[in-house]
Design a protein around this motif. Sequence first.
Motif, PDB file in Angstrom:
ATOM      1  N   SER A  94      -3.049  43.092  20.639  1.00  0.00           N
ATOM      2  CA  SER A  94      -4.230  43.089  19.769  1.00  0.00           C
ATOM      3  C   SER A  94      -5.471  43.571  20.514  1.00  0.00           C
ATOM      4  CB  SER A  94      -4.463  41.681  19.227  1.00  0.00           C
ATOM      5  OG  SER A  94      -3.374  41.253  18.445  1.00  0.00           O
ATOM      6  N   SER A  95      -5.615  43.163  21.783  1.00  0.00           N
ATOM      7  CA  SER A  95      -6.786  43.566  22.558  1.00  0.00           C
ATOM      8  C   SER A  95      -6.747  45.038  22.941  1.00  0.00           C
ATOM      9  CB  SER A  95      -6.894  42.703  23.826  1.00  0.00           C
ATOM     10  OG  SER A  95      -5.764  42.897  24.668  1.00  0.00           O
ATOM     11  N   ILE A  96      -5.543  45.591  23.141  1.00  0.00           N
ATOM     12  CA  ILE A  96      -5.413  46.993  23.536  1.00  0.00           C
ATOM     13  C   ILE A  96      -5.545  47.924  22.328  1.00  0.00           C
ATOM     14  CG2 ILE A  96      -3.835  48.721  24.488  1.00  0.00           C
ATOM     15  CD1 ILE A  96      -2.678  46.502  26.268  1.00  0.00           C
ATOM     16  N   VAL A  97      -4.805  47.588  21.263  1.00  0.00           N
ATOM     17  CA  VAL A  97      -4.789  48.439  20.070  1.00  0.00           C
ATOM     18  C   VAL A  97      -6.029  48.216  19.210  1.00  0.00           C
ATOM     19  CG1 VAL A  97      -3.484  49.023  17.985  1.00  0.00           C
ATOM     20  CG2 VAL A  97      -2.275  48.494  20.103  1.00  0.00           C
ATOM     21  N   GLY A  98      -6.564  47.003  19.249  1.00  0.00           N
ATOM     22  CA  GLY A  98      -7.713  46.691  18.414  1.00  0.00           C
ATOM     23  C   GLY A  98      -7.338  46.227  17.029  1.00  0.00           C
ATOM     24  N   GLU A  99      -6.055  45.975  16.807  1.00  0.00           N
ATOM     25  CA  GLU A  99      -5.530  45.521  15.514  1.00  0.00           C
ATOM     26  C   GLU A  99      -4.970  44.107  15.699  1.00  0.00           C
ATOM     27  OE1 GLU A  99      -4.633  44.735  11.980  1.00  0.00           O
ATOM     28  OE2 GLU A  99      -5.486  46.737  12.323  1.00  0.00           O
ATOM     29  N   SER A 100      -5.612  43.121  15.089  1.00  0.00           N
ATOM     30  CA  SER A 100      -5.246  41.729  15.313  1.00  0.00           C
ATOM     31  C   SER A 100      -4.598  41.071  14.100  1.00  0.00           C
ATOM     32  CB  SER A 100      -6.486  40.918  15.715  1.00  0.00           C
ATOM     33  OG  SER A 100      -7.487  41.008  14.709  1.00  0.00           O
ATOM     34  N   SER A 101      -4.165  41.864  13.131  1.00  0.00           N
ATOM     35  CA  SER A 101      -3.562  41.287  11.929  1.00  0.00           C
ATOM     36  C   SER A 101      -2.148  40.791  12.211  1.00  0.00           C
ATOM     37  CB  SER A 101      -3.533  42.323  10.805  1.00  0.00           C
ATOM     38  OG  SER A 101      -2.718  43.420  11.172  1.00  0.00           O
ATOM     39  N   ILE A 102      -1.741  39.775  11.463  1.00  0.00           N
ATOM     40  CA  ILE A 102      -0.390  39.225  11.584  1.00  0.00           C
ATOM     41  C   ILE A 102       0.002  38.678  10.216  1.00  0.00           C
ATOM     42  CG2 ILE A 102      -1.261  36.959  12.335  1.00  0.00           C
ATOM     43  CD1 ILE A 102       1.285  36.687  14.054  1.00  0.00           C
ATOM     44  N   SER A 103       1.235  38.903   9.812  1.00  0.00           N
ATOM     45  CA  SER A 103       1.689  38.418   8.504  1.00  0.00           C
ATOM     46  C   SER A 103       1.869  36.904   8.547  1.00  0.00           C
ATOM     47  CB  SER A 103       3.007  39.092   8.129  1.00  0.00           C
ATOM     48  OG  SER A 103       4.050  38.681   9.003  1.00  0.00           O
ATOM     49  N   PHE A 104       1.910  36.309   7.357  1.00  0.00           N
ATOM     50  CA  PHE A 104       2.067  34.856   7.280  1.00  0.00           C
ATOM     51  C   PHE A 104       3.418  34.420   7.848  1.00  0.00           C
ATOM     52  CE2 PHE A 104       3.203  31.001   4.751  1.00  0.00           C
ATOM     53  CZ  PHE A 104       2.238  30.159   5.294  1.00  0.00           C
ATOM     54  N   VAL A 105       4.464  35.179   7.565  1.00  0.00           N
ATOM     55  CA  VAL A 105       5.797  34.854   8.079  1.00  0.00           C
ATOM     56  C   VAL A 105       5.821  34.957   9.603  1.00  0.00           C
ATOM     57  CG1 VAL A 105       8.219  35.551   8.118  1.00  0.00           C
ATOM     58  CG2 VAL A 105       6.963  35.560   5.955  1.00  0.00           C
ATOM     59  N   ALA A 106       5.214  36.022  10.134  1.00  0.00           N
ATOM     60  CA  ALA A 106       5.165  36.193  11.584  1.00  0.00           C
ATOM     61  C   ALA A 106       4.341  35.089  12.232  1.00  0.00           C
ATOM     62  CB  ALA A 106       4.584  37.562  11.934  1.00  0.00           C
ATOM     63  N   CYS A 107       3.281  34.663  11.563  1.00  0.00           N
ATOM     64  CA  CYS A 107       2.436  33.589  12.073  1.00  0.00           C
ATOM     65  C   CYS A 107       3.217  32.280  12.151  1.00  0.00           C
ATOM     66  CB  CYS A 107       1.207  33.430  11.181  1.00  0.00           C
ATOM     67  SG  CYS A 107      -0.006  32.242  11.784  1.00  0.00           S
ATOM     68  N   LEU A 108       3.956  31.959  11.091  1.00  0.00           N
ATOM     69  CA  LEU A 108       4.772  30.741  11.098  1.00  0.00           C
ATOM     70  C   LEU A 108       5.889  30.824  12.136  1.00  0.00           C
ATOM     71  CD1 LEU A 108       5.215  29.713   7.347  1.00  0.00           C
ATOM     72  CD2 LEU A 108       3.698  28.742   9.068  1.00  0.00           C
ATOM     73  N   THR A 109       6.451  32.019  12.295  1.00  0.00           N
ATOM     74  CA  THR A 109       7.507  32.207  13.300  1.00  0.00           C
ATOM     75  C   THR A 109       6.968  31.966  14.699  1.00  0.00           C
ATOM     76  OG1 THR A 109       8.601  33.846  11.893  1.00  0.00           O
ATOM     77  CG2 THR A 109       9.209  33.822  14.217  1.00  0.00           C
ATOM     78  N   GLN A 110       5.792  32.531  14.974  1.00  0.00           N
ATOM     79  CA  GLN A 110       5.162  32.313  16.281  1.00  0.00           C
ATOM     80  C   GLN A 110       4.857  30.833  16.492  1.00  0.00           C
ATOM     81  OE1 GLN A 110       0.979  33.466  17.031  1.00  0.00           O
ATOM     82  NE2 GLN A 110       1.751  34.724  18.728  1.00  0.00           N
ATOM     83  N   LEU A 111       4.335  30.181  15.468  1.00  0.00           N
ATOM     84  CA  LEU A 111       4.022  28.761  15.558  1.00  0.00           C
ATOM     85  C   LEU A 111       5.276  27.924  15.789  1.00  0.00           C
ATOM     86  CD1 LEU A 111       2.043  26.415  15.350  1.00  0.00           C
ATOM     87  CD2 LEU A 111       2.275  26.521  12.851  1.00  0.00           C
ATOM     88  N   TYR A 112       6.371  28.301  15.121  1.00  0.00           N
ATOM     89  CA  TYR A 112       7.622  27.547  15.276  1.00  0.00           C
ATOM     90  C   TYR A 112       8.153  27.636  16.700  1.00  0.00           C
ATOM     91  CZ  TYR A 112      12.559  26.356  15.037  1.00  0.00           C
ATOM     92  OH  TYR A 112      13.779  25.801  15.287  1.00  0.00           O
ATOM     93  N   PHE A 113       8.221  28.836  17.243  1.00  0.00           N
ATOM     94  CA  PHE A 113       8.757  28.985  18.599  1.00  0.00           C
ATOM     95  C   PHE A 113       7.811  28.399  19.638  1.00  0.00           C
ATOM     96  CE2 PHE A 113      11.504  32.148  16.565  1.00  0.00           C
ATOM     97  CZ  PHE A 113      12.711  31.827  17.157  1.00  0.00           C
ATOM     98  N   PHE A 114       6.509  28.509  19.401  1.00  0.00           N
ATOM     99  CA  PHE A 114       5.549  27.906  20.322  1.00  0.00           C
ATOM    100  C   PHE A 114       5.708  26.389  20.342  1.00  0.00           C
ATOM    101  CE2 PHE A 114       1.407  25.886  21.018  1.00  0.00           C
ATOM    102  CZ  PHE A 114       1.126  26.347  22.286  1.00  0.00           C
ATOM    103  N   GLY A 115       5.787  25.781  19.150  1.00  0.00           N
ATOM    104  CA  GLY A 115       5.950  24.334  19.075  1.00  0.00           C
ATOM    105  C   GLY A 115       7.282  23.864  19.611  1.00  0.00           C
ATOM    106  N   SER A 116       8.342  24.611  19.315  1.00  0.00           N
ATOM    107  CA  SER A 116       9.683  24.240  19.776  1.00  0.00           C
ATOM    108  C   SER A 116       9.787  24.306  21.293  1.00  0.00           C
ATOM    109  CB  SER A 116      10.727  25.160  19.146  1.00  0.00           C
ATOM    110  OG  SER A 116      10.717  25.050  17.736  1.00  0.00           O
ATOM    111  N   LEU A 117       9.295  25.390  21.874  1.00  0.00           N
ATOM    112  CA  LEU A 117       9.353  25.543  23.326  1.00  0.00           C
ATOM    113  C   LEU A 117       8.446  24.539  24.022  1.00  0.00           C
ATOM    114  CD1 LEU A 117       9.358  29.438  23.455  1.00  0.00           C
ATOM    115  CD2 LEU A 117      11.269  27.946  24.054  1.00  0.00           C
ATOM    116  N   GLY A 118       7.291  24.254  23.419  1.00  0.00           N
ATOM    117  CA  GLY A 118       6.402  23.243  23.997  1.00  0.00           C
ATOM    118  C   GLY A 118       7.038  21.866  23.978  1.00  0.00           C
ATOM    119  N   SER A 119       7.698  21.514  22.882  1.00  0.00           N
ATOM    120  CA  SER A 119       8.385  20.222  22.788  1.00  0.00           C
ATOM    121  C   SER A 119       9.535  20.149  23.790  1.00  0.00           C
ATOM    122  CB  SER A 119       8.922  20.013  21.370  1.00  0.00           C
ATOM    123  OG  SER A 119       7.875  20.019  20.429  1.00  0.00           O
ATOM    124  N   THR A 120      10.277  21.248  23.905  1.00  0.00           N
ATOM    125  CA  THR A 120      11.382  21.298  24.864  1.00  0.00           C
ATOM    126  C   THR A 120      10.880  21.103  26.282  1.00  0.00           C
ATOM    127  OG1 THR A 120      12.599  22.812  23.424  1.00  0.00           O
ATOM    128  CG2 THR A 120      13.299  22.698  25.720  1.00  0.00           C
TER     129      THR A 120
END
Length: 294
Positions: free
Chosen positions: A56-82
Motif C-alpha cells: 500500500s505504501s509503495i503503490v499508493g493504493e490502500s483499498s482492501i475488500s471486506f472478505v480480504a479484510c476478514l481473512t487477514q483478521l482471522y489469520f492474524f487473530g489465529s496466529l496471535g492466539s497460537t
Amino acid sequence: MSFTLIYFLTLAGNLVILVICRFERTLHTPMYYFLSHLAVLEMCYISVTVPKMLHSSIVGESSISFVACLTQLYFFGSLGSTECFLLAIMAYDRFLAVCKPLHYHSLMTSRICHCLVSCCWSSGFISTMSSILFISTLQFCGPDHVQHFFCDITPLLKLSCTNVRHTELLIFLLASIILLGSCLVTFLSYFRILSTILAISSVKDRKKASSTFTSHLTVVTIYYSTMIFVYVRPTTDGDSGYNKILSVLYTILTPLLNPFIYTLRNKDAQLAVKKMKNKPMSLIRSFCCPRLDQ
C-alpha cells in the motif's frame, strides 16, 4: 524502507532457526522443537500484515475488500492466539527442565511435544473462528476507512452501523481467556525458574542463567502487556493512534527479536550455524526429513 528491512530480517532470522533446528542433531530436543514452530509462526504472523502495508505504501493504493479484510483478521487473530499458547508451553518446558531435571525426559516425551504443539495450532485457529463469524454478520454502512495499518478488531468494529455489544463481549471473553490464561502460565513458570536460579550457589552460573532469563522475560512482557492492553477491554474504546503504536510492538518488534533472544544468542545454536555452513547436502536431507530425538 525501515519496515521492509525489519520484515526481511525477521524472515531471515526465523528461517535460520528453522533450518538449524532441522539440521543439527544436537538440537533435536523439545526446546528447539518448540522454537522451530515459533519460528514458522513468526514468519506467518508478520507476513499477514506487513506485506500488504508495504504494498500500500509503495503503490499508493490502500483499498482492501471486506472478505480480504476478514481473512487477514482471522489469520492474524489465529496466529496471535497460537503464539500465546506456544509461549506458555515453552515457559512450562523450561520450568520442567530447570526445576524438575530428573523427571524432564519422562514428562516431555516426543509424543507429548507433538500433542502440545498440535493443540496450540488447532486451539488458536478454532478459537478465532467464532469472533470472525460474529463480525461477518455485522452491517457496515460507512465510512469505509479503517484507521489502522491492517484489519484489526477495534477499527473494524468502529465502522459498523449495527449494535456490536454482543460481538464485543464475545471478543473480550475470548481475549481474556487466551491472553490472561497463557500469560498466567508463562509468568508462573518464569517465577519458579527465577526462584531456582536464585538458589544456585555458583555466582557465575547464576549470572549466566539470569541473563538468559531476563532477555526471555523482557520479550514476553512486551508481547503480553501490549496485547492485553489493546484487546482485554471493550474493543471500541481507546485511542486509535495509540493502538497503532502498541500494535507495532507485538506485530513487528517481537517477531524480529524472538530469533535473537531465544536461539541465536545460545552457544549451541551458534555452533550449529557454523556447522551448517560446511554441510549443505546434509542440511537438505535433514530439512526434508526432520526428527525429534529424546
